[in-house]
Design a protein around this motif. Structure first.
Motif, PDB file in Angstrom:
ATOM      1  N   ARG A   3       1.103  -7.393   7.335  1.00  0.00           N
ATOM      2  CA  ARG A   3      -0.132  -7.813   6.679  1.00  0.00           C
ATOM      3  C   ARG A   3      -1.319  -7.144   7.346  1.00  0.00           C
ATOM      4  O   ARG A   3      -1.351  -6.946   8.561  1.00  0.00           O
ATOM      5  CB  ARG A   3      -0.280  -9.333   6.763  1.00  0.00           C
ATOM      6  CG  ARG A   3       0.713 -10.065   5.910  1.00  0.00           C
ATOM      7  CD  ARG A   3       0.784 -11.534   6.313  1.00  0.00           C
ATOM      8  NE  ARG A   3      -0.475 -12.223   6.040  1.00  0.00           N
ATOM      9  CZ  ARG A   3      -0.770 -12.790   4.870  1.00  0.00           C
ATOM     10  NH1 ARG A   3       0.091 -12.730   3.868  1.00  0.00           N
ATOM     11  NH2 ARG A   3      -1.900 -13.413   4.694  1.00  0.00           N
ATOM     12  N   SER A  58      -9.404  -2.875  -2.610  1.00  0.00           N
ATOM     13  CA  SER A  58      -9.065  -2.710  -1.188  1.00  0.00           C
ATOM     14  C   SER A  58      -9.715  -3.803  -0.337  1.00  0.00           C
ATOM     15  O   SER A  58      -9.091  -4.355   0.576  1.00  0.00           O
ATOM     16  CB  SER A  58      -9.501  -1.330  -0.685  1.00  0.00           C
ATOM     17  OG  SER A  58     -10.897  -1.163  -0.818  1.00  0.00           O
ATOM     18  N   ALA A  61      -7.846  -6.937  -0.812  1.00  0.00           N
ATOM     19  CA  ALA A  61      -6.617  -6.941  -0.016  1.00  0.00           C
ATOM     20  C   ALA A  61      -6.907  -7.301   1.435  1.00  0.00           C
ATOM     21  O   ALA A  61      -6.171  -8.061   2.065  1.00  0.00           O
ATOM     22  CB  ALA A  61      -5.946  -5.572  -0.093  1.00  0.00           C
ATOM     23  N   ILE A  66      -3.518  -9.014   2.729  1.00  0.00           N
ATOM     24  CA  ILE A  66      -2.302  -8.481   2.103  1.00  0.00           C
ATOM     25  C   ILE A  66      -2.307  -6.958   2.211  1.00  0.00           C
ATOM     26  O   ILE A  66      -3.336  -6.335   2.481  1.00  0.00           O
ATOM     27  CB  ILE A  66      -2.181  -8.903   0.621  1.00  0.00           C
ATOM     28  CG1 ILE A  66      -3.371  -8.370  -0.199  1.00  0.00           C
ATOM     29  CG2 ILE A  66      -2.098 -10.413   0.498  1.00  0.00           C
ATOM     30  CD1 ILE A  66      -3.291  -8.701  -1.684  1.00  0.00           C
ATOM     31  N   ARG A  68      -2.441  -3.122   1.322  1.00  0.00           N
ATOM     32  CA  ARG A  68      -3.161  -2.344   0.304  1.00  0.00           C
ATOM     33  C   ARG A  68      -2.189  -1.757  -0.716  1.00  0.00           C
ATOM     34  O   ARG A  68      -2.555  -1.541  -1.870  1.00  0.00           O
ATOM     35  CB  ARG A  68      -3.949  -1.217   0.959  1.00  0.00           C
ATOM     36  CG  ARG A  68      -5.171  -1.692   1.736  1.00  0.00           C
ATOM     37  CD  ARG A  68      -6.090  -0.538   2.050  1.00  0.00           C
ATOM     38  NE  ARG A  68      -7.241  -0.968   2.824  1.00  0.00           N
ATOM     39  CZ  ARG A  68      -8.311  -0.215   3.052  1.00  0.00           C
ATOM     40  NH1 ARG A  68      -8.352   1.020   2.557  1.00  0.00           N
ATOM     41  NH2 ARG A  68      -9.316  -0.665   3.757  1.00  0.00           N
ATOM     42  N   ALA A  71      -1.871  -4.370  -3.236  1.00  0.00           N
ATOM     43  CA  ALA A  71      -3.114  -5.054  -3.603  1.00  0.00           C
ATOM     44  C   ALA A  71      -3.395  -4.985  -5.100  1.00  0.00           C
ATOM     45  O   ALA A  71      -3.786  -5.981  -5.709  1.00  0.00           O
ATOM     46  CB  ALA A  71      -4.289  -4.463  -2.824  1.00  0.00           C
ATOM     47  N   GLU A  74      -1.096  -7.286  -6.975  1.00  0.00           N
ATOM     48  CA  GLU A  74      -1.392  -8.682  -6.656  1.00  0.00           C
ATOM     49  C   GLU A  74      -2.696  -9.126  -7.301  1.00  0.00           C
ATOM     50  O   GLU A  74      -2.815 -10.245  -7.816  1.00  0.00           O
ATOM     51  CB  GLU A  74      -1.485  -8.872  -5.131  1.00  0.00           C
ATOM     52  CG  GLU A  74      -0.158  -8.827  -4.406  1.00  0.00           C
ATOM     53  CD  GLU A  74       0.759  -9.962  -4.825  1.00  0.00           C
ATOM     54  OE1 GLU A  74       0.277 -11.098  -4.954  1.00  0.00           O
ATOM     55  OE2 GLU A  74       1.956  -9.702  -5.061  1.00  0.00           O
ATOM     56  N   CYS A  75      -3.696  -8.263  -7.270  1.00  0.00           N
ATOM     57  CA  CYS A  75      -4.997  -8.600  -7.852  1.00  0.00           C
ATOM     58  C   CYS A  75      -4.864  -8.833  -9.356  1.00  0.00           C
ATOM     59  O   CYS A  75      -5.440  -9.774  -9.907  1.00  0.00           O
ATOM     60  CB  CYS A  75      -5.991  -7.477  -7.560  1.00  0.00           C
ATOM     61  SG  CYS A  75      -7.714  -7.943  -7.817  1.00  0.00           S
TER      62      CYS A  75
END
Length: 373
Positions: A3, A58, A61, A66, A68, A71, A74-75
């Motif tokens: 992470r 970024s 993240a 989390i 990159r 990211a 996930e976003c």
């Protein structure tokens, strides 16, 4: 994959929400709640309308901790879920069910997402002049629990009042606890209340102790007793610079009003009507007798005096405390047929919810240094 370490955010980023939004019922997982708070912190005091608020993928993240590499995916997952989340805003005569966002736009190759609030949220986020609560974004993002975020904001709203009482049913709704989750109070206490208390004590600029208020045998409400670790100057609206010159005066004034460090004395003072609350003889009596006989002893004599005193309230209360006049009266009250549990405003001696809400609103505005006619 390891992470990423979180990137420090500017301390100047402030999350300001109307109090209706602070107390609204919704359930957001931690990642979604962090994204919403980050969006709110981008709103400027003079914004007349919502804009597309840009969040770097970024940066997103980094402050979520989390990788990159994941990211972007996930976003997109978080914003897609967020578009389906519903807030339930109850106002007089209506219930508004509304989403947080109206759109999330990803531009290929840009590395950013443009997020837009639902236009019906304007009264709760834009150009707030009164009845609002402000918190530092860095503080909110430091919490690891969605429940800690919500409880912190609820307590921040009442920070200068030192006490906040919330019905259990309302507290569960505000925190977004499912009906089938932590149904028994002991489970709610172990899994939500105590971990939240611990995290605030470790990280926040305020913390709390709590009392369990029972309706018969069950816990029907929680009384939060709020204490501030590092008393700070109250946050003022950025466009109300006339109040800045009065900050030192306001800080001194507030510290003199809340001069008792013992939270139990503050709780007892809240039971006394405002016209008698600032009398020195009342302050002294509460402090002496609470140390000598405890909270419940003093409370029953305050309630007895509220019901029976006719002329000199301070003198009547002092005599009641000396002789424990409230003892037999309290037993008689307990023996009366059980009625519907009293509302918070009733237990605090107000004649109506409207009077109680107006009182709490005026206190909040005093904390911000804003005079209310």
């Amino acid at each position: 994959m390891a992470r990423k370490r979180q990137k420090p955010l500017p301390n100047s980023l402030i999350v300001t929400q109307a109090n209706e939004l602070v107390e609204v019922r919704y359930n957001l997982p931690l990642g979604e709640q962090r994204l919403v708070l980050t969006m709110i912190s981008r709103i400027q005091p003079d914004d007349a309308d919502f804009k597309p608020y840009r969040v770097s993928v970024s940066d997103f993240a980094e402050f979520l901790g989390i990788s990159r590499d994941s990211a972007y995916a996930e976003c997109k997952k978080i914003t897609a879920k967020l578009l389906t989340r519903v807030l339930h805003i109850r106002e007089e005569g209506r219930l508004l069910q509304i989403g947080w966002m109206s759109s999330a736009e990803y531009i290929d190759g840009s590395g950013v997402v443009n997020l837009t609030f639902d236009p019906l949220l304007k009264p709760y986020l834009l150009q707030l002049k009164s009845s609002f609560t402000s918190c530092k974004l860095t503080m909110l993002l430091s919490f690891k629990s969605q429940y800690t975020m919500r409880v912190y904001t609820l307590l921040k709203q009442y920070e200068k009042l030192k006490v906040r009482e919330v019905e259990m049913e309302s507290l569960r709704d505000i925190l977004g606890v499912r009906k089938d989750l932590h149904v028994e109070y002991k489970n709610f206490k172990i899994n939500i209340l105590l971990p939240t208390q611990k995290e605030l004590a470790e990280k926040a600029d305020l913390m709390f102790e709590f009392d369990e208020i029972k309706y018969g045998r069950r816990v029907g409400a929680i009384r939060f007793r709020i204490s501030t670790k590092n008393p700070a100057i109250p946050l003022l609206p950025s466009d109300d610079m006339s109040a800045v010159n009065e900050v030192s005066y306001l800080t001194l004034e507030l510290s003199s009003v809340n001069r008792f460090s013992d939270p139990s004395v503050q709780d007892l003072l809240s039971l006394i009507s405002e016209q008698h609350r600032n009398k020195k003889t009342v302050h002294t009596a509460l402090e002496i007798f609470s140390k000598r006989h405890g909270f419940d002893y003093v409370k029953r004599n305050i309630l007895y005096s509220n019901a029976k005193a006719d002329k000199s309230y301070a003198g009547f209360l002092n005599n009641a405390l000396k002789a424990d006049w409230g003892h037999d009266w309290d037993l008689e009250q307990q023996a009366l047929p059980k009625k519907k549990p009293m509302e918070v405003w009733e237990r605090n001696g107000f004649v109506s919810r409207e009077q109680y809400d107006d009182f709490m609103y005026r206190k909040q505005m005093e904390n911000y240094g804003l005079a209310i006619n």
